[in-house]
Scaffold this motif. Structure first.
Motif, PDB file in Angstrom:
ATOM      1  N   PRO A   1       0.821  -1.205   0.000  1.00  0.00           N
ATOM      2  CA  PRO A   1       0.000   0.000   0.000  1.00  0.00           C
ATOM      3  C   PRO A   1       0.861   1.262   0.000  1.00  0.00           C
ATOM      4  O   PRO A   1       2.029   1.234   0.345  1.00  0.00           O
ATOM      5  N   ALA A   2       0.248   2.357  -0.395  1.00  0.00           N
ATOM      6  CA  ALA A   2       0.922   3.651  -0.332  1.00  0.00           C
ATOM      7  C   ALA A   2       0.944   4.094   1.128  1.00  0.00           C
ATOM      8  O   ALA A   2      -0.101   4.222   1.758  1.00  0.00           O
ATOM      9  N   CYS A   3       2.119   4.274   1.673  1.00  0.00           N
ATOM     10  CA  CYS A   3       2.241   4.639   3.081  1.00  0.00           C
ATOM     11  C   CYS A   3       2.107   6.150   3.262  1.00  0.00           C
ATOM     12  O   CYS A   3       2.489   6.935   2.398  1.00  0.00           O
ATOM     13  N   ARG A   4       1.585   6.530   4.395  1.00  0.00           N
ATOM     14  CA  ARG A   4       1.432   7.940   4.755  1.00  0.00           C
ATOM     15  C   ARG A   4       2.709   8.457   5.386  1.00  0.00           C
ATOM     16  O   ARG A   4       3.609   7.685   5.728  1.00  0.00           O
ATOM     17  N   ALA A   5       2.768   9.757   5.571  1.00  0.00           N
ATOM     18  CA  ALA A   5       3.923  10.381   6.220  1.00  0.00           C
ATOM     19  C   ALA A   5       4.131   9.744   7.596  1.00  0.00           C
ATOM     20  O   ALA A   5       3.174   9.519   8.334  1.00  0.00           O
ATOM     21  N   GLY A   6       5.356   9.419   7.900  1.00  0.00           N
ATOM     22  CA  GLY A   6       5.680   8.806   9.183  1.00  0.00           C
ATOM     23  C   GLY A   6       5.559   7.297   9.208  1.00  0.00           C
ATOM     24  O   GLY A   6       5.870   6.671  10.215  1.00  0.00           O
ATOM     25  N   GLU A   7       5.089   6.707   8.124  1.00  0.00           N
ATOM     26  CA  GLU A   7       4.978   5.255   8.039  1.00  0.00           C
ATOM     27  C   GLU A   7       6.058   4.707   7.117  1.00  0.00           C
ATOM     28  O   GLU A   7       6.592   5.435   6.294  1.00  0.00           O
ATOM     29  N   ARG A   8       6.356   3.424   7.268  1.00  0.00           N
ATOM     30  CA  ARG A   8       7.298   2.775   6.353  1.00  0.00           C
ATOM     31  C   ARG A   8       6.742   1.426   5.928  1.00  0.00           C
ATOM     32  O   ARG A   8       5.999   0.787   6.662  1.00  0.00           O
ATOM     33  N   HIS A   9       7.135   1.014   4.716  1.00  0.00           N
ATOM     34  CA  HIS A   9       6.720  -0.306   4.215  1.00  0.00           C
ATOM     35  C   HIS A   9       7.429  -1.388   5.022  1.00  0.00           C
ATOM     36  O   HIS A   9       8.616  -1.275   5.311  1.00  0.00           O
ATOM     37  N   SER A  10       6.692  -2.415   5.354  1.00  0.00           N
ATOM     38  CA  SER A  10       7.252  -3.561   6.064  1.00  0.00           C
ATOM     39  C   SER A  10       6.584  -4.835   5.578  1.00  0.00           C
ATOM     40  O   SER A  10       5.502  -4.802   4.998  1.00  0.00           O
ATOM     41  N   VAL A  11       7.227  -5.947   5.849  1.00  0.00           N
ATOM     42  CA  VAL A  11       6.666  -7.264   5.584  1.00  0.00           C
ATOM     43  C   VAL A  11       6.016  -7.741   6.874  1.00  0.00           C
ATOM     44  O   VAL A  11       6.565  -7.564   7.964  1.00  0.00           O
ATOM     45  N   VAL A  12       4.838  -8.331   6.755  1.00  0.00           N
ATOM     46  CA  VAL A  12       4.116  -8.892   7.889  1.00  0.00           C
ATOM     47  C   VAL A  12       4.078 -10.398   7.693  1.00  0.00           C
ATOM     48  O   VAL A  12       3.584 -10.884   6.671  1.00  0.00           O
ATOM     49  N   GLU A  13       4.612 -11.131   8.644  1.00  0.00           N
ATOM     50  CA  GLU A  13       4.670 -12.595   8.571  1.00  0.00           C
ATOM     51  C   GLU A  13       3.853 -13.198   9.704  1.00  0.00           C
ATOM     52  O   GLU A  13       4.003 -12.793  10.853  1.00  0.00           O
ATOM     53  N   SER A  14       3.017 -14.148   9.377  1.00  0.00           N
ATOM     54  CA  SER A  14       2.357 -14.983  10.383  1.00  0.00           C
ATOM     55  C   SER A  14       2.753 -16.416  10.081  1.00  0.00           C
ATOM     56  O   SER A  14       2.513 -16.909   8.977  1.00  0.00           O
ATOM     57  N   LEU A  15       3.373 -17.060  11.048  1.00  0.00           N
ATOM     58  CA  LEU A  15       3.800 -18.454  10.912  1.00  0.00           C
ATOM     59  C   LEU A  15       2.970 -19.300  11.868  1.00  0.00           C
ATOM     60  O   LEU A  15       2.791 -18.933  13.035  1.00  0.00           O
ATOM     61  N   TYR A  16       2.466 -20.429  11.374  1.00  0.00           N
ATOM     62  CA  TYR A  16       1.589 -21.298  12.154  1.00  0.00           C
ATOM     63  C   TYR A  16       2.302 -22.629  12.385  1.00  0.00           C
ATOM     64  O   TYR A  16       2.672 -23.313  11.435  1.00  0.00           O
ATOM     65  N   PHE A  17       2.466 -22.980  13.666  1.00  0.00           N
ATOM     66  CA  PHE A  17       3.224 -24.154  14.070  1.00  0.00           C
ATOM     67  C   PHE A  17       2.313 -25.146  14.782  1.00  0.00           C
ATOM     68  O   PHE A  17       1.804 -24.850  15.865  1.00  0.00           O
ATOM     69  N   GLY A  18       2.114 -26.318  14.195  1.00  0.00           N
ATOM     70  CA  GLY A  18       1.358 -27.366  14.863  1.00  0.00           C
ATOM     71  C   GLY A  18       2.174 -27.958  15.998  1.00  0.00           C
ATOM     72  O   GLY A  18       3.404 -27.870  16.015  1.00  0.00           O
ATOM     73  N   THR A  19       1.486 -28.572  16.961  1.00  0.00           N
ATOM     74  CA  THR A  19       2.202 -29.119  18.118  1.00  0.00           C
ATOM     75  C   THR A  19       2.169 -30.651  18.195  1.00  0.00           C
ATOM     76  O   THR A  19       2.907 -31.223  18.985  1.00  0.00           O
ATOM     77  N   ALA A  20       1.328 -31.312  17.394  1.00  0.00           N
ATOM     78  CA  ALA A  20       1.295 -32.776  17.423  1.00  0.00           C
ATOM     79  C   ALA A  20       2.557 -33.307  16.748  1.00  0.00           C
ATOM     80  O   ALA A  20       2.975 -32.806  15.706  1.00  0.00           O
ATOM     81  N   ARG A  21       3.156 -34.291  17.378  1.00  0.00           N
ATOM     82  CA  ARG A  21       4.357 -34.909  16.810  1.00  0.00           C
ATOM     83  C   ARG A  21       4.401 -36.368  17.218  1.00  0.00           C
ATOM     84  O   ARG A  21       3.697 -36.776  18.141  1.00  0.00           O
ATOM     85  N   PRO A  22       5.234 -37.148  16.552  1.00  0.00           N
ATOM     86  CA  PRO A  22       5.322 -38.563  16.920  1.00  0.00           C
ATOM     87  C   PRO A  22       5.663 -38.714  18.407  1.00  0.00           C
ATOM     88  O   PRO A  22       6.601 -38.089  18.900  1.00  0.00           O
ATOM     89  N   GLY A  23       4.847 -39.439  19.124  1.00  0.00           N
ATOM     90  CA  GLY A  23       5.115 -39.699  20.533  1.00  0.00           C
ATOM     91  C   GLY A  23       4.663 -38.607  21.486  1.00  0.00           C
ATOM     92  O   GLY A  23       5.013 -38.640  22.662  1.00  0.00           O
TER      93      GLY A  23
END
Length: 134
Positions: free
Chosen positions: A23-45
């Protein structure tokens, strides 16, 4: 006819590139990357415990994003390679960072380490762009 088709394709590609910048950022803002990582918790054993998650964030995620991150528990589901819908407790890691090669490597390393450490088939990554300010 080929020139017209090429022009249309080129216009679409350039349009996609322009919109991919965010998006076009306003004064005082900067472009950034937003990451959401989803980690499951079930594992063998068993499952990834809250303590193991906190240790993972401290040892793996924090050194790669010392400027800040947020995590929270969640309940998720997904269809794994077996075709069965798996429901499990999970964690979300949210990171906002500049669009740099170093930060990209950091995200990939976090995902890779979690899969290896906790015998996971996958980690879901959702990546977008935003304007941020403090």
């Amino acid at each position: 006819m080929r020139t017209g088709t090429l022009a249309v394709v080129l216009a679409c590609v350039l349009g996609a590139c322009a919109s991919a910048q965010g998006p076009a950022c306003r004064a005082g803002e900067r472009h950034s990357v937003v990451e959401s990582l989803y980690f499951g918790t079930a594992r063998p054993g068993g499952v990834v415990s809250e303590g193991e998650w906190k240790e993972f964030v401290h040892q793996v995620a924090t050194p790669r994003f010392p400027q800040g991150l947020t995590s929270w528990p969640a309940a998720g589901q997904w269809r794994g390679a077996s075709g069965v819908i798996e429901r499990e407790a999970s964690y979300v890691l949210h990171v906002v960072h500049p669009d740099t090669d170093a930060d990209e490597r950091g995200v990939v390393e976090i995902m890779r380490e979690y899969r290896a450490r906790f015998q996971q088939e996958a980690v879901l990554r959702v990546r977008g762009s935003a304007c941020v300010s403090f």
